[in-house]
Scaffold this active site. Structure first.
Site, PDB file in Angstrom:
ATOM      1  N   GLY A 162       0.373 -23.135 -19.120  1.00 56.94           N
ATOM      2  CA  GLY A 162       0.250 -22.359 -17.887  1.00 56.94           C
ATOM      3  C   GLY A 162      -0.701 -23.042 -16.926  1.00 56.94           C
ATOM      4  N   GLY A 163      -1.769 -22.360 -16.562  1.00 58.64           N
ATOM      5  CA  GLY A 163      -2.714 -22.929 -15.611  1.00 58.64           C
ATOM      6  C   GLY A 163      -2.056 -23.218 -14.276  1.00 58.64           C
ATOM      7  N   ALA A 177      -0.809 -26.083 -13.116  1.00 60.69           N
ATOM      8  CA  ALA A 177       0.410 -26.895 -13.210  1.00 60.69           C
ATOM      9  C   ALA A 177       1.601 -26.052 -13.644  1.00 60.69           C
ATOM     10  CB  ALA A 177       0.188 -28.052 -14.187  1.00 60.69           C
ATOM     11  N   VAL A 206     -11.124 -26.696 -12.788  1.00 56.93           N
ATOM     12  CA  VAL A 206     -12.169 -27.092 -11.853  1.00 56.93           C
ATOM     13  C   VAL A 206     -11.580 -27.584 -10.537  1.00 56.93           C
ATOM     14  CG1 VAL A 206     -13.785 -27.678 -13.682  1.00 56.93           C
ATOM     15  CG2 VAL A 206     -12.267 -29.436 -12.795  1.00 56.93           C
ATOM     16  N   LYS A 260     -10.882 -25.583   4.424  1.00 56.32           N
ATOM     17  CA  LYS A 260     -11.430 -26.918   4.231  1.00 56.32           C
ATOM     18  C   LYS A 260     -10.884 -27.876   5.285  1.00 56.32           C
ATOM     19  CE  LYS A 260     -11.317 -30.765   0.918  1.00 56.32           C
ATOM     20  NZ  LYS A 260     -10.791 -31.243  -0.375  1.00 56.32           N
ATOM     21  N   LEU A 298      -1.997 -32.599 -15.654  1.00 58.69           N
ATOM     22  CA  LEU A 298      -2.867 -33.491 -16.417  1.00 58.69           C
ATOM     23  C   LEU A 298      -2.136 -34.217 -17.535  1.00 58.69           C
ATOM     24  CD1 LEU A 298      -6.048 -31.226 -16.690  1.00 58.69           C
ATOM     25  CD2 LEU A 298      -5.574 -33.036 -15.037  1.00 58.69           C
ATOM     26  N   THR A 308      -6.848 -34.506  -5.119  1.00 60.22           N
ATOM     27  CA  THR A 308      -5.415 -34.801  -5.169  1.00 60.22           C
ATOM     28  C   THR A 308      -4.690 -34.195  -6.364  1.00 60.22           C
ATOM     29  OG1 THR A 308      -5.973 -36.911  -6.244  1.00 60.22           O
ATOM     30  CG2 THR A 308      -5.593 -36.948  -3.867  1.00 60.22           C
TER      31      THR A 308
END
Length: 501
Positions: free
Chosen positions: A14-15, A17, A48, A79, A334, A345
């Site tokens: 999950g997360g 990605a 993070v 931003k 990742l 990025t």
């Protein structure tokens, strides 16, 4: 041959990605394709990556998200760029903003007029002509269309947000669009004995899940792409030596800045990311030049508010998979590679990879030409981003520590060396078509870190001295007028997208 459409997609992990992948696929793929995501609450995500670049707005628009709701639900802020402190030299500072500096004139990029004026002693700081930089300095933000048009265009912006809340927000979206979430730990991956394709995964509960296409979002573990399929990892540590990080949140401080800070230390650098409810901080470092204990001490010594949790260590190796797509498995996030968070990025690469996968979406034949093209274009993007990050480390006058001596004197990729040489000789940036970063980004980082062009384009001499002075003065006045109309960053958030308590 009759086409055999993909019927089942299984996302492992999950997360950010996993849920970006699930959200995009559920929005764009036919409803006949069943999408399932397996994740376990027992596995902690990295979480993070709280800073982004403007391309994330394309993802939000594609999903049809309300921007102000998105910022409110993720306790986000806006931003305009990243401030780099102590990179070119100790005590030096510049901002890589998301916008152009100045304005082109008669088809010639602005930097050539600035270089001519600088040579004549009529101009000094490039960022005097940056709308974004001066908005940052004033702590102001709003989409410019809300305060009136300007010849310089609007503000190009991205977001800071809580990565955990972002994943939760996307999960809600994806499940509403038909994605099935399964809680569980994967214990085994079964391969087809003839093709080597992934056939199924087995959960600790004993359940077995089959699919046609598997998406590996399992993080650094690379459970499918590396663990089951054995795809090698290409190590880029010789160019990007940082391999550790320590992260810690602290209380929010005011004023609420509309930019990220990246401050170089003796063996790495520290990020500062302002959110509505807290500030995210971390120290990225190389364990060949310092220790985790020393890095943590440095981080805690440079916070501007009390911490709200204990420091959390992270380990990584900069680089990429040899192949991002192998057999019937595509790695995203990742599991596909890591280029450290210096230019924010990571989330972009997730959405970029998912976008390319959707463009090249396969059928059950998994055509090798499609897979080769995906690996080519994704690999090229990784290399171009790598070069941009290496520029920050290599182009420095710092030799005060062993780490910075290594970075200054290391061999760099030929592609970067040629780009730096061209800019130094002529003030020109030649951007490749697949490059994520625009000319303005390359110019700001090169100038900010001390690359001084020895010439400008002769077309800049078409202006008389008085015309050049008037042109630069006009740019300066336009920026003054635009910035004066902007509310403070905190005021804009309070008026439009403040999170609840």
């Amino acid at each position: 041959m009759a086409r055999q459409p993909i019927e089942r997609v299984l996302i492992v992990g999950g997360g950010t990605a996993g849920w970006i992948t699930a959200a995009a696929m559920s929005k764009l793929l036919p409803k006949s394709i069943k999408i399932e995501l397996i994740e376990s609450d027992a596995i902690r995500t990295v979480g993070v990556g709280e800073a982004t670049i403007p391309q994330i707005r394309r993802l939000n628009m594609m999903l049809g998200l309300d921007e102000m709701e998105f910022v409110r639900e993720t306790k986000g802020t806006f931003k305009l760029g990243i401030e780099f402190n102590n990179w070119g030299g100790k005590g030096e500072s510049y901002i890589h903003t998301f916008g152009d500096v100045g304005m082109p004139l008669a088809s010639l990029p602005f930097q050539h007029y600035w270089l001519r004026a600088k040579e004549a002693g009529q101009a000094d700081d490039l960022w005097q002509y940056s709308l974004h930089r001066r908005a940052c300095d004033a702590g102001r933000f709003a989409p410019l269309e809300r305060v009136g048009r300007t010849p310089m265009g609007g503000l190009s912006y991205a977001f800071h947000f809580d990565a955990g809340l972002y994943a939760r927000y996307l999960r809600k979206f994806a499940e509403a669009h038909g994605v099935t979430r399964t809680e569980g730990l994967i214990e085994d991956v079964a391969l087809d004995s003839e093709t080597g394709f992934i056939r199924s995964v087995s959960l600790k509960s004993g359940e077995v899940r089959e699919a046609d296409l598997f998406i590996d979002c399992s993080g650094f573990r690379g459970l499918l792409i590396g663990g089951a399929l054995g795809v090698d990892y290409v190590d880029w540590s010789k160019w990007l030596p940082c391999n550790r990080a320590v992260a810690v949140p602290c209380e929010r401080t005011d004023p609420l800045l509309p930019y990220t800070k990246a401050t170089a230390h003796d063996a790495g650098w520290q990020w500062r990311i302002p959110l509505q409810h807290r500030t995210g901080n971390g120290h990225v470092f190389c364990d060949g030049f310092t220790t985790e204990e020393a890095a943590t001490e440095t981080l805690l010594a440079h916070l501007d508010a009390p911490t709200t949790a204990d420091p959390r260590p992270l380990r990584f190796t900069t680089g990429r998979r040899k192949d991002f797509w192998h057999k019937n498995c595509v790695s995203v996030g990742l599991s596909s590679g890591f280029l450290e968070p210096l230019e924010s990025t990571s989330i972009h690469l997730i959405q970029s990879n998912v976008s390319r996968l959707l463009e090249l979406f396969p059928d059950k034949s998994f055509n090798p030409a499609t897979i080769r093209e995906y690996n080519r274009v994704v690999g090229k993007e990784y290399e171009l981003i790598r070069d941009f990050l290496v520029l920050h480390y290599h182009q420095t006058e710092r030799e005060d520590t062993e780490f910075w001596r290594y970075c200054k004197n290391m061999d760099v990729p030929d592609s970067l060396r040629e780009k730096m040489a061209l800019f130094e000789e002529s003030g020109t940036i030649y951007r490749e078509a697949d490059d994520l970063f625009r000319d303005s980004s390359w110019i700001q980082v090169m100038v900010g870190q001390g690359v001084a062009p020895t010439a400008y384009h002769p077309m800049a001499d078409r202006l008389s001295d008085d015309q050049l002075k008037d042109f630069l003065g006009n740019v300066d006045r336009i920026i003054d007028q635009a910035v004066a109309k902007l509310p403070t960053h905190a005021e804009f958030i309070d008026q439009t997208c403040a999170a609840g308590a």
